[in-house]
Design a protein around this motif. Sequence first.
Motif, PDB file in Angstrom:
ATOM      1  N   GLU A 248      18.701 -19.822 -17.485  1.00 22.61           N
ATOM      2  CA  GLU A 248      19.608 -18.818 -16.931  1.00 22.61           C
ATOM      3  C   GLU A 248      20.864 -19.502 -16.388  1.00 22.61           C
ATOM      4  N   SER A 249      20.687 -20.604 -15.694  1.00 23.06           N
ATOM      5  CA  SER A 249      21.827 -21.349 -15.152  1.00 23.06           C
ATOM      6  C   SER A 249      22.702 -21.894 -16.273  1.00 23.06           C
ATOM      7  N   ARG A 250      22.058 -22.423 -17.302  1.00 24.99           N
ATOM      8  CA  ARG A 250      22.817 -22.974 -18.430  1.00 24.99           C
ATOM      9  C   ARG A 250      23.546 -21.882 -19.197  1.00 24.99           C
ATOM     10  N   TYR A 251      22.930 -20.719 -19.317  1.00 26.86           N
ATOM     11  CA  TYR A 251      23.587 -19.624 -20.031  1.00 26.86           C
ATOM     12  C   TYR A 251      24.852 -19.170 -19.301  1.00 26.86           C
ATOM     13  N   GLN A 252      24.793 -19.131 -17.989  1.00 22.31           N
ATOM     14  CA  GLN A 252      25.963 -18.707 -17.219  1.00 22.31           C
ATOM     15  C   GLN A 252      27.134 -19.668 -17.437  1.00 22.31           C
ATOM     16  N   THR A 253      26.842 -20.934 -17.676  1.00 22.65           N
ATOM     17  CA  THR A 253      27.902 -21.883 -18.034  1.00 22.65           C
ATOM     18  C   THR A 253      28.372 -21.646 -19.465  1.00 22.65           C
ATOM     19  N   TYR A 254      27.413 -21.460 -20.370  1.00 20.35           N
ATOM     20  CA  TYR A 254      27.734 -21.235 -21.784  1.00 20.35           C
ATOM     21  C   TYR A 254      28.690 -20.058 -21.971  1.00 20.35           C
ATOM     22  N   ARG A 255      28.449 -18.967 -21.268  1.00 19.63           N
ATOM     23  CA  ARG A 255      29.245 -17.762 -21.483  1.00 19.63           C
ATOM     24  C   ARG A 255      30.679 -17.919 -20.996  1.00 19.63           C
ATOM     25  N   LYS A 256      31.003 -18.994 -20.269  1.00 16.12           N
ATOM     26  CA  LYS A 256      32.377 -19.260 -19.838  1.00 16.12           C
ATOM     27  C   LYS A 256      33.168 -20.022 -20.908  1.00 16.12           C
ATOM     28  N   LEU A 257      32.450 -20.594 -21.898  1.00 16.39           N
ATOM     29  CA  LEU A 257      33.109 -21.482 -22.849  1.00 16.39           C
ATOM     30  C   LEU A 257      33.996 -20.733 -23.840  1.00 16.39           C
ATOM     31  N   TYR A 258      33.503 -19.654 -24.433  1.00 18.26           N
ATOM     32  CA  TYR A 258      34.330 -18.924 -25.403  1.00 18.26           C
ATOM     33  C   TYR A 258      35.624 -18.403 -24.778  1.00 18.26           C
ATOM     34  N   PRO A 259      35.575 -17.728 -23.623  1.00 20.21           N
ATOM     35  CA  PRO A 259      36.840 -17.264 -23.018  1.00 20.21           C
ATOM     36  C   PRO A 259      37.818 -18.412 -22.742  1.00 20.21           C
ATOM     37  N   ALA A 260      37.288 -19.579 -22.371  1.00 16.80           N
ATOM     38  CA  ALA A 260      38.157 -20.717 -22.070  1.00 16.80           C
ATOM     39  C   ALA A 260      38.834 -21.270 -23.323  1.00 16.80           C
ATOM     40  N   LEU A 261      38.169 -21.126 -24.489  1.00 14.67           N
ATOM     41  CA  LEU A 261      38.678 -21.712 -25.730  1.00 14.67           C
ATOM     42  C   LEU A 261      39.317 -20.699 -26.673  1.00 14.67           C
ATOM     43  N   LYS A 262      39.169 -19.427 -26.377  1.00 11.28           N
ATOM     44  CA  LYS A 262      39.604 -18.373 -27.293  1.00 11.28           C
ATOM     45  C   LYS A 262      41.038 -18.547 -27.769  1.00 11.28           C
ATOM     46  N   ASP A 263      41.957 -18.829 -26.868  1.00  7.92           N
ATOM     47  CA  ASP A 263      43.371 -18.937 -27.236  1.00  7.92           C
ATOM     48  C   ASP A 263      43.700 -20.223 -27.991  1.00  7.92           C
ATOM     49  N   ILE A 264      42.795 -21.186 -27.926  1.00  5.85           N
ATOM     50  CA  ILE A 264      43.019 -22.458 -28.623  1.00  5.85           C
ATOM     51  C   ILE A 264      42.564 -22.370 -30.083  1.00  5.85           C
ATOM     52  N   PHE A 265      41.522 -21.581 -30.356  1.00  5.89           N
ATOM     53  CA  PHE A 265      40.950 -21.522 -31.706  1.00  5.89           C
ATOM     54  C   PHE A 265      41.983 -21.244 -32.799  1.00  5.89           C
ATOM     55  N   PRO A 266      42.908 -20.296 -32.620  1.00  4.89           N
ATOM     56  CA  PRO A 266      43.881 -20.039 -33.698  1.00  4.89           C
ATOM     57  C   PRO A 266      44.786 -21.229 -34.006  1.00  4.89           C
ATOM     58  N   GLU A 267      44.890 -22.174 -33.077  1.00  7.90           N
ATOM     59  CA  GLU A 267      45.742 -23.344 -33.292  1.00  7.90           C
ATOM     60  C   GLU A 267      45.046 -24.437 -34.093  1.00  7.90           C
ATOM     61  N   LEU A 268      43.720 -24.333 -34.228  1.00  7.52           N
ATOM     62  CA  LEU A 268      42.966 -25.406 -34.890  1.00  7.52           C
ATOM     63  C   LEU A 268      43.123 -25.350 -36.408  1.00  7.52           C
TER      64      LEU A 268
END
Length: 363
Positions: free
Chosen positions: A343-363
Amino acid sequence: AGFTAPKILWMRKHEPELFKRIAKIMLPKDYVNFCLTGVHCTDYSDASGTLLFDVKNRKWSGKMLDICGISEDVMPKLFESCECVGTLKKEVAEELGLSETVKVAAGAGDNAAAAIGTGTVWNGACNISLGTSGTIFIASDTFRVDSGNSLHAFAYADGKYHLMGCMLSAASCNKWFMDEILRTKDYETEQAGITEDRLGKNHVYFLPYLMGERAPHNDPMARSCFIGMSMDTTRQDLTQSVLEGVAFGIRDSLEAAKALGLDIRTSMICGGGAKSPLWKKILANVLNISLSSPETEQGPGYGGAILAAVACGKYASVEDACRKLVRVTNTLTPDPELAALYESRYQTYRKLYPALKDIFPEL
């Protein structure tokens, strides 16, 4: 373009001469039924995946047909999955050495058939398919839609509805990592090094977006990545993170279902990935629900056979057939301490996509 409507629009734009020649539109299994019976048909569950279907009212959508520039005349007749659409044509019966009285059932889409094959037919019942893609499938007596459009709301093969979250890459993530990165086919040996004391404590995260992502992000630009590696990171850490990343991705869809008020505490599980005891244990604890395996591993095929049996009158209903034909071999329950770690690890995981979302189109 995973649905039919975008493909039609593409054809109208890029192949206008072929578009003008459209006489009938049908999905692959429906073409087989057409060849067998001469009946232009489909079932409600597969129709739901065309984007041409009014799911709530269970009919073709005039608005969507107009947008695509096609008429309802080219669309197949709608049947329940367990209905008989016809019998074999004379020439087909002769070629196959069968009687012309052989009945042909409408059938169902792959995930709907898999859910039937695992007995997922009661309101709130759940099935998780850990195949090339990953799906969480929830039967529902009523039509409902989540506000974020994270889940598909489709008609179901039992005459009602279902919600489905589909991640594009599930077991295919593990296959990619084993085959292309580690260059091995010995999946079992690779997982053997992931001992129980490592579960819930991995410092590496894997985002399973090898082909973009459908549920819950609906983002074709999303990309996979490993995050959290250090000089201490091992081969086992990376392998474990792939299994965990897929489980976290399915958890995302489960959270969308929970937001609709659905209380899911148990689920059936099928698919090639479910054969791994380790992966099944990770999934049960990441989701914090019990997972039951059906007696047969052939979920979609078994579901199709059940639908055919109902169409032939062997059983009174899909529910009746599932009650008598689907059996559970084992059930894995989550461990409270391990579930808390995940549960603790999932709460960290779910922050990753929002943090990277704007970077993905640049890759």
